[in-house]
Design a protein around this motif. Structure first.
Motif, PDB file in Angstrom:
ATOM      1  N   LYS A 177       0.845  -1.201   0.000  1.00  0.00           N
ATOM      2  CA  LYS A 177       0.000   0.000   0.000  1.00  0.00           C
ATOM      3  C   LYS A 177       0.882   1.254   0.000  1.00  0.00           C
ATOM      4  CE  LYS A 177      -3.582  -2.433   2.561  1.00  0.00           C
ATOM      5  NZ  LYS A 177      -2.919  -3.501   3.298  1.00  0.00           N
ATOM      6  N   ALA A 231       1.508   3.582  -2.098  1.00  0.00           N
ATOM      7  CA  ALA A 231       0.997   4.854  -2.617  1.00  0.00           C
ATOM      8  C   ALA A 231       0.266   5.644  -1.543  1.00  0.00           C
ATOM      9  CB  ALA A 231       0.072   4.601  -3.808  1.00  0.00           C
ATOM     10  N   ALA A 232      -0.188   4.964  -0.495  1.00  0.00           N
ATOM     11  CA  ALA A 232      -0.910   5.636   0.592  1.00  0.00           C
ATOM     12  C   ALA A 232       0.019   6.090   1.718  1.00  0.00           C
ATOM     13  CB  ALA A 232      -1.975   4.685   1.158  1.00  0.00           C
ATOM     14  N   SER A 262       8.090   1.628  -9.321  1.00  0.00           N
ATOM     15  CA  SER A 262       6.638   1.396  -9.289  1.00  0.00           C
ATOM     16  C   SER A 262       5.902   2.662  -8.849  1.00  0.00           C
ATOM     17  CB  SER A 262       6.296   0.223  -8.365  1.00  0.00           C
ATOM     18  OG  SER A 262       6.999  -0.941  -8.729  1.00  0.00           O
ATOM     19  N   ASP A 315       4.171   4.778 -10.708  1.00  0.00           N
ATOM     20  CA  ASP A 315       3.009   5.151 -11.499  1.00  0.00           C
ATOM     21  C   ASP A 315       1.727   4.449 -11.077  1.00  0.00           C
ATOM     22  OD1 ASP A 315       4.590   6.823 -13.021  1.00  0.00           O
ATOM     23  OD2 ASP A 315       5.053   5.256 -14.485  1.00  0.00           O
ATOM     24  N   GLY A 316       1.834   3.410 -10.258  1.00  0.00           N
ATOM     25  CA  GLY A 316       0.653   2.653  -9.876  1.00  0.00           C
ATOM     26  C   GLY A 316      -0.202   3.369  -8.847  1.00  0.00           C
ATOM     27  N   ASN A 317      -1.413   2.899  -8.692  1.00  0.00           N
ATOM     28  CA  ASN A 317      -2.348   3.491  -7.745  1.00  0.00           C
ATOM     29  C   ASN A 317      -2.192   2.939  -6.336  1.00  0.00           C
ATOM     30  OD1 ASN A 317      -3.547   5.068  -9.720  1.00  0.00           O
ATOM     31  ND2 ASN A 317      -4.984   3.458 -10.282  1.00  0.00           N
ATOM     32  N   THR A 318      -1.500   1.822  -6.174  1.00  0.00           N
ATOM     33  CA  THR A 318      -1.447   1.159  -4.876  1.00  0.00           C
ATOM     34  C   THR A 318      -0.030   0.935  -4.376  1.00  0.00           C
ATOM     35  OG1 THR A 318      -3.508   0.020  -5.451  1.00  0.00           O
ATOM     36  CG2 THR A 318      -2.290  -0.839  -3.578  1.00  0.00           C
ATOM     37  N   ARG A 319       0.786   0.262  -5.158  1.00  0.00           N
ATOM     38  CA  ARG A 319       2.118  -0.140  -4.708  1.00  0.00           C
ATOM     39  C   ARG A 319       3.163   0.944  -4.951  1.00  0.00           C
ATOM     40  NH1 ARG A 319      -0.250  -4.329  -7.203  1.00  0.00           N
ATOM     41  NH2 ARG A 319      -0.562  -6.210  -5.990  1.00  0.00           N
ATOM     42  N   ARG A 320       4.233   0.848  -4.163  1.00  0.00           N
ATOM     43  CA  ARG A 320       5.450   1.630  -4.388  1.00  0.00           C
ATOM     44  C   ARG A 320       6.606   0.717  -4.021  1.00  0.00           C
ATOM     45  NH1 ARG A 320       2.371   4.349  -6.518  1.00  0.00           N
ATOM     46  NH2 ARG A 320       1.946   6.567  -6.388  1.00  0.00           N
TER      47      ARG A 320
END
Length: 135
Positions: free
Chosen positions: A79, A81-82, A93, A95-100
Motif C-alpha cells: 500500500k 501509494a498511501a 513502481s 506510477d501505480g495506484n497502490t504499490r510503491r
C-alpha cells in the motif's frame, strides 16, 4: 495439499534464510540487511514465503515483499501509494495506484531510519483498516 515437496516442512523464515545463502552475493547481503531492519521496526512481523520464492512480511495485512533480480533487490510496499515518503526512498513502481517500491542496486545505501519509518507507517496503515489475516 502437499505441492512443494520438502519445502512444506520448512518455515518461511528458514526458506528466506536459505534464499539469502543461495544468492551468496550483494543481493543476499542486501536482502538480509533489509530483513533485519524490517524486524527491528516491527518485532512482531510475520514472515511468509509466497509465489514460488518471494519473502513477504505481514503485520495486520501485507507490509512488503522482497524480490531479488539480477541487478536489484526490490522491496515493494503493498500500500505504498498511501504512505508518506518524506525521505524519498521510493524509486520504483511510482506510477501505480497502490504499490510503491524501493530498488536497491549493488553499492547503494538505504537510509535505515527512513526505511524503518516506512515499515512502521505501513503497519499503522494496515492497523487503521482493521485486523486482517496474515498470509
Amino acid at each position: 495439499m502437499n505441492t512443494g515437496g520438502s519445502q512444506d516442512e520448512k518455515s518461511p523464515s528458514r526458506l528466506i534464510d536459505e534464499r539469502i545463502r543461495e544468492l551468496g552475493d550483494w543481493r543476499g547481503e542486501t536482502l538480509s540487511r533489509l530483513r533485519s531492519l524490517i524486524k527491528q521496526a516491527l518485532p512482531a512481523v510475520i514472515e511468509e514465503w509466497k509465489w514460488r520464492g518471494v519473502p513477504v512480511w505481514y503485520h495486520d495485512g501485507m507490509i512488503c515483499t522482497g524480490e531479488t533480480y539480477k541487478n536489484a533487490v526490490k522491496i515493494t510496499f503493498a500500500k505504498g501509494a498511501a504512505l508518506g515518503d518524506p525521505s524519498g526512498l521510493f524509486n520504483a513502481s511510482l506510477d501505480g495506484n497502490t504499490r510503491r517500491a524501493i530498488d536497491v542496486h549493488a553499492g547503494d545505501t538505504v537510509d535505515e531510519e527512513a526505511f524503518k519509518a516506512l515499515i512502521r507507517a505501513a503497519a499503522a496503515l494496515n492497523a487503521s483498516r482493521g485486523p486482517r489475516r496474515s498470509g
